[in-house]
Write a protein that holds these residues in place. Structure first.
Motif, PDB file in Angstrom:
ATOM      1  N   VAL A   1       3.792   2.775 -13.876  1.00  0.00           N
ATOM      2  CA  VAL A   1       4.127   2.807 -12.452  1.00  0.00           C
ATOM      3  C   VAL A   1       2.853   2.704 -11.632  1.00  0.00           C
ATOM      4  CG1 VAL A   1       6.243   4.141 -12.779  1.00  0.00           C
ATOM      5  CG2 VAL A   1       4.096   5.333 -12.401  1.00  0.00           C
ATOM      6  N   ASN A   2       2.975   2.131 -10.417  1.00  0.00           N
ATOM      7  CA  ASN A   2       1.815   2.014  -9.524  1.00  0.00           C
ATOM      8  C   ASN A   2       1.748   3.207  -8.578  1.00  0.00           C
ATOM      9  OD1 ASN A   2       3.773   1.537  -7.588  1.00  0.00           O
ATOM     10  ND2 ASN A   2       3.445  -0.682  -7.562  1.00  0.00           N
ATOM     11  N   GLU A   3       0.845   3.124  -7.603  1.00  0.00           N
ATOM     12  CA  GLU A   3       0.653   4.242  -6.678  1.00  0.00           C
ATOM     13  C   GLU A   3       1.894   4.535  -5.847  1.00  0.00           C
ATOM     14  OE1 GLU A   3      -3.506   4.884  -4.948  1.00  0.00           O
ATOM     15  OE2 GLU A   3      -3.418   2.711  -5.265  1.00  0.00           O
ATOM     16  N   GLU A   4       2.727   3.542  -5.639  1.00  0.00           N
ATOM     17  CA  GLU A   4       3.971   3.740  -4.886  1.00  0.00           C
ATOM     18  C   GLU A   4       5.102   4.239  -5.796  1.00  0.00           C
ATOM     19  OE1 GLU A   4       2.225   0.649  -4.548  1.00  0.00           O
ATOM     20  OE2 GLU A   4       1.151   1.734  -2.954  1.00  0.00           O
ATOM     21  N   GLN A   5       4.745   4.525  -7.043  1.00  0.00           N
ATOM     22  CA  GLN A   5       5.691   4.967  -8.054  1.00  0.00           C
ATOM     23  C   GLN A   5       6.778   3.920  -8.304  1.00  0.00           C
ATOM     24  OE1 GLN A   5       6.975   9.031  -8.027  1.00  0.00           O
ATOM     25  NE2 GLN A   5       5.093   9.777  -7.091  1.00  0.00           N
ATOM     26  N   LYS A   6       6.377   2.654  -8.213  1.00  0.00           N
ATOM     27  CA  LYS A   6       7.253   1.543  -8.574  1.00  0.00           C
ATOM     28  C   LYS A   6       6.968   1.155 -10.022  1.00  0.00           C
ATOM     29  CE  LYS A   6       8.900   0.790  -4.353  1.00  0.00           C
ATOM     30  NZ  LYS A   6      10.345   0.941  -4.007  1.00  0.00           N
ATOM     31  N   ILE A   7       8.008   0.848 -10.751  1.00  0.00           N
ATOM     32  CA  ILE A   7       7.852   0.467 -12.154  1.00  0.00           C
ATOM     33  C   ILE A   7       7.334  -0.968 -12.218  1.00  0.00           C
ATOM     34  CG2 ILE A   7       9.034   0.104 -14.350  1.00  0.00           C
ATOM     35  CD1 ILE A   7      11.091   2.220 -13.397  1.00  0.00           C
ATOM     36  N   VAL A   8       6.172  -1.144 -12.830  1.00  0.00           N
ATOM     37  CA  VAL A   8       5.583  -2.483 -12.913  1.00  0.00           C
ATOM     38  C   VAL A   8       5.678  -3.057 -14.319  1.00  0.00           C
ATOM     39  CG1 VAL A   8       4.020  -2.081 -10.986  1.00  0.00           C
ATOM     40  CG2 VAL A   8       3.253  -1.549 -13.310  1.00  0.00           C
TER      41      VAL A   8
ATOM     42  N   PRO B   1      17.399  15.370 -21.871  1.00  0.00           N
ATOM     43  CA  PRO B   1      16.046  15.953 -21.877  1.00  0.00           C
ATOM     44  C   PRO B   1      15.027  14.986 -22.463  1.00  0.00           C
ATOM     45  CG  PRO B   1      17.325  16.822 -23.700  1.00  0.00           C
ATOM     46  CD  PRO B   1      18.271  15.960 -22.900  1.00  0.00           C
ATOM     47  N   LEU B   2      13.857  14.938 -21.841  1.00  0.00           N
ATOM     48  CA  LEU B   2      12.790  14.082 -22.351  1.00  0.00           C
ATOM     49  C   LEU B   2      11.439  14.746 -22.123  1.00  0.00           C
ATOM     50  CD1 LEU B   2      11.346  12.602 -19.677  1.00  0.00           C
ATOM     51  CD2 LEU B   2      13.467  11.308 -19.715  1.00  0.00           C
ATOM     52  N   GLU B   3      10.457  14.262 -22.840  1.00  0.00           N
ATOM     53  CA  GLU B   3       9.080  14.720 -22.676  1.00  0.00           C
ATOM     54  C   GLU B   3       8.233  13.534 -22.249  1.00  0.00           C
ATOM     55  OE1 GLU B   3       6.532  17.601 -25.366  1.00  0.00           O
ATOM     56  OE2 GLU B   3       6.248  15.528 -26.013  1.00  0.00           O
ATOM     57  N   LEU B   4       7.419  13.742 -21.226  1.00  0.00           N
ATOM     58  CA  LEU B   4       6.561  12.677 -20.717  1.00  0.00           C
ATOM     59  C   LEU B   4       5.101  12.998 -20.992  1.00  0.00           C
ATOM     60  CD1 LEU B   4       8.103  11.941 -17.193  1.00  0.00           C
ATOM     61  CD2 LEU B   4       8.387  10.614 -19.281  1.00  0.00           C
ATOM     62  N   SER B   5       4.370  11.994 -21.435  1.00  0.00           N
ATOM     63  CA  SER B   5       2.928  12.104 -21.604  1.00  0.00           C
ATOM     64  C   SER B   5       2.287  11.105 -20.647  1.00  0.00           C
ATOM     65  CB  SER B   5       2.546  11.793 -23.058  1.00  0.00           C
ATOM     66  OG  SER B   5       1.147  11.778 -23.206  1.00  0.00           O
ATOM     67  N   PHE B   6       1.587  11.598 -19.610  1.00  0.00           N
ATOM     68  CA  PHE B   6       1.012  10.736 -18.581  1.00  0.00           C
ATOM     69  C   PHE B   6      -0.424  10.343 -18.916  1.00  0.00           C
ATOM     70  CE2 PHE B   6       4.427  10.846 -15.745  1.00  0.00           C
ATOM     71  CZ  PHE B   6       4.915  12.136 -15.590  1.00  0.00           C
ATOM     72  N   HIS B   7      -0.752   9.066 -18.678  1.00  0.00           N
ATOM     73  CA  HIS B   7      -2.098   8.551 -18.896  1.00  0.00           C
ATOM     74  C   HIS B   7      -2.532   7.762 -17.651  1.00  0.00           C
ATOM     75  CE1 HIS B   7      -1.974   9.297 -23.342  1.00  0.00           C
ATOM     76  NE2 HIS B   7      -0.684   9.273 -23.069  1.00  0.00           N
ATOM     77  N   PRO B   8      -3.147   8.418 -16.664  1.00  0.00           N
ATOM     78  CA  PRO B   8      -3.606   7.705 -15.471  1.00  0.00           C
ATOM     79  C   PRO B   8      -4.733   6.735 -15.821  1.00  0.00           C
ATOM     80  CG  PRO B   8      -3.546  10.085 -15.126  1.00  0.00           C
ATOM     81  CD  PRO B   8      -3.418   9.857 -16.593  1.00  0.00           C
ATOM     82  N   PHE B   9      -4.761   5.574 -15.211  1.00  0.00           N
ATOM     83  CA  PHE B   9      -5.856   4.629 -15.408  1.00  0.00           C
ATOM     84  C   PHE B   9      -6.012   3.747 -14.172  1.00  0.00           C
ATOM     85  CE2 PHE B   9      -2.074   2.396 -16.779  1.00  0.00           C
ATOM     86  CZ  PHE B   9      -2.273   1.068 -16.401  1.00  0.00           C
TER      87      PHE B   9
ATOM     88  N   TYR C   1      -8.607  -3.301 -11.819  1.00  0.00           N
ATOM     89  CA  TYR C   1      -8.694  -4.187 -10.647  1.00  0.00           C
ATOM     90  C   TYR C   1      -8.539  -3.410  -9.337  1.00  0.00           C
ATOM     91  CZ  TYR C   1      -8.058  -7.946 -14.074  1.00  0.00           C
ATOM     92  OH  TYR C   1      -8.179  -8.790 -15.145  1.00  0.00           O
ATOM     93  N   GLN C   2      -9.229  -2.261  -9.268  1.00  0.00           N
ATOM     94  CA  GLN C   2      -9.219  -1.415  -8.072  1.00  0.00           C
ATOM     95  C   GLN C   2      -7.817  -0.893  -7.719  1.00  0.00           C
ATOM     96  OE1 GLN C   2     -11.168  -4.583  -7.786  1.00  0.00           O
ATOM     97  NE2 GLN C   2     -12.615  -3.175  -8.778  1.00  0.00           N
ATOM     98  N   LYS C   3      -6.953  -0.835  -8.682  1.00  0.00           N
ATOM     99  CA  LYS C   3      -5.614  -0.304  -8.470  1.00  0.00           C
ATOM    100  C   LYS C   3      -5.373   0.860  -9.443  1.00  0.00           C
ATOM    101  CE  LYS C   3      -4.040  -3.406  -5.468  1.00  0.00           C
ATOM    102  NZ  LYS C   3      -3.510  -3.059  -4.128  1.00  0.00           N
ATOM    103  N   ASP C   4      -4.686   1.892  -8.945  1.00  0.00           N
ATOM    104  CA  ASP C   4      -4.387   3.054  -9.770  1.00  0.00           C
ATOM    105  C   ASP C   4      -2.973   2.969 -10.341  1.00  0.00           C
ATOM    106  OD1 ASP C   4      -6.832   4.491  -9.455  1.00  0.00           O
ATOM    107  OD2 ASP C   4      -6.201   5.022  -7.417  1.00  0.00           O
ATOM    108  N   TYR C   5      -2.854   3.322 -11.614  1.00  0.00           N
ATOM    109  CA  TYR C   5      -1.572   3.286 -12.306  1.00  0.00           C
ATOM    110  C   TYR C   5      -1.429   4.523 -13.192  1.00  0.00           C
ATOM    111  CZ  TYR C   5      -1.707  -1.644 -10.970  1.00  0.00           C
ATOM    112  OH  TYR C   5      -1.787  -2.811 -10.264  1.00  0.00           O
ATOM    113  N   VAL C   6      -0.204   4.764 -13.601  1.00  0.00           N
ATOM    114  CA  VAL C   6       0.059   5.805 -14.601  1.00  0.00           C
ATOM    115  C   VAL C   6       0.925   5.200 -15.692  1.00  0.00           C
ATOM    116  CG1 VAL C   6       1.280   7.955 -15.111  1.00  0.00           C
ATOM    117  CG2 VAL C   6      -0.140   7.807 -13.081  1.00  0.00           C
ATOM    118  N   LEU C   7       0.436   5.316 -16.920  1.00  0.00           N
ATOM    119  CA  LEU C   7       1.222   4.901 -18.078  1.00  0.00           C
ATOM    120  C   LEU C   7       1.898   6.146 -18.627  1.00  0.00           C
ATOM    121  CD1 LEU C   7       0.282   2.496 -20.922  1.00  0.00           C
ATOM    122  CD2 LEU C   7       1.112   4.775 -21.496  1.00  0.00           C
ATOM    123  N   ALA C   8       3.204   6.072 -18.829  1.00  0.00           N
ATOM    124  CA  ALA C   8       3.967   7.217 -19.333  1.00  0.00           C
ATOM    125  C   ALA C   8       4.541   6.904 -20.702  1.00  0.00           C
ATOM    126  CB  ALA C   8       5.090   7.570 -18.364  1.00  0.00           C
ATOM    127  N   LEU C   9       4.280   7.784 -21.651  1.00  0.00           N
ATOM    128  CA  LEU C   9       4.914   7.718 -22.969  1.00  0.00           C
ATOM    129  C   LEU C   9       6.130   8.630 -22.929  1.00  0.00           C
ATOM    130  CD1 LEU C   9       1.858   7.922 -25.391  1.00  0.00           C
ATOM    131  CD2 LEU C   9       3.086   5.893 -24.625  1.00  0.00           C
TER     132      LEU C   9
END
Length: 232
Positions: free
Chosen positions: A25-32, A99-107, A110-118
């Motif tokens: 997801v991007n900074e707007e929490q949109k799924i990319v 129920p689910l478990e999320l593992s977040f990996h911010p990165f 190209y000057q853009k912030d994202y979060v990868l979720a497992l």
């Protein structure tokens, strides 16, 4: 979403090779981006969620809490390489919560912030935990003393003991765990029952014998022992 549009083939090739559900997801929490495992988990086709808000995957009652939770990791992205959430609830396309478990990996790229979720579905794990808890409560409620030993380790150390066994012997759990059951023999290893018990354990067979045991206070008692191997 332009970053992932330019690198979509590479990302999908990598993400489809792992067993976990993955979405970005991007900074707007949109799924990319999302892999097939994650899409199937939520009941969507592979590209159906691209461009949609992450909130579509969150039950209504958890949306505000979840949005703040994800936002926190954007601000901590440089220092928090990985953050694992507690078990939370997800929402399938059908509206069913699970129920689910999320593992977040911010990165940042190209000057853009994202979060990868497992993503890990916890439905089966929680169900199994409930069953095990029920069985353990049942074992603790019985009047018969019960121990479970690990036959794969040297000395067959005790890994579980119920309340009845503690009351019967006078030892508490901390004094029993990781010990061989022979500590109750106090040197009386010439018992016929004890020899039968050892032979049965070596062969992985059931047996029922009477052996001379001693309580913590030194009192002797005859113990009728039933041994049952549990495989796999």
């Amino acid at each position: 979403m332009h970053v992932f549009e330019k690198n979509t083939n590479i990302f999908h090739l990598l993400s489809e090779a792992v067993s976990e559900g993955i979405l970005v997801v991007n900074e707007e929490q949109k799924i990319v981006s999302i892999n097939g495992k994650a899409a199937t988990l939520f009941g969507y086709s592979n590209n159906e969620l691209i461009g949609h808000s992450l909130s579509v995957l969150v039950p209504e009652e958890y949306k505000r809490q979840h949005k703040a939770h994800v936002k926190k990791y954007y601000h901590q992205g440089k220092s928090a390489k990985k953050a694992i959430s507690d078990c939370i609830m997800g929402r399938k396309k059908s509206g069913v919560s699970f129920p689910l478990e999320l593992s977040f990996h911010p990165f940042r790229i190209y000057q853009k912030d994202y979060v990868l979720a497992l993503i890990h579905d916890q439905s089966e794990s929680l169900e199994m935990a409930q069953i095990l808890n029920l069985k353990e409560n049942a074992l603790d409620a019985t009047l018969n003393g019960i121990t479970i030993t690990d036959a794969s380790k040297k000395g067959h150390p005790i890994v579980y003991v119920n309340n009845a066994f503690e009351k019967l012997t006078g030892y508490n759990e901390a004094e029993i765990l990781d010990r061989n059951c022979s500590f109750l023999q106090k040197g009386s290893f010439k018992d016929k029952g004890y020899r039968i018990m050892l032979k049965s354990m070596a062969l992985g067979k059931k047996c029922q014998v009477q052996v001379k045991n001693f309580k913590k206070n030194g009192d002797m008692f005859w113990n009728e022992v039933s041994i049952n191997p549990i495989k796999d």
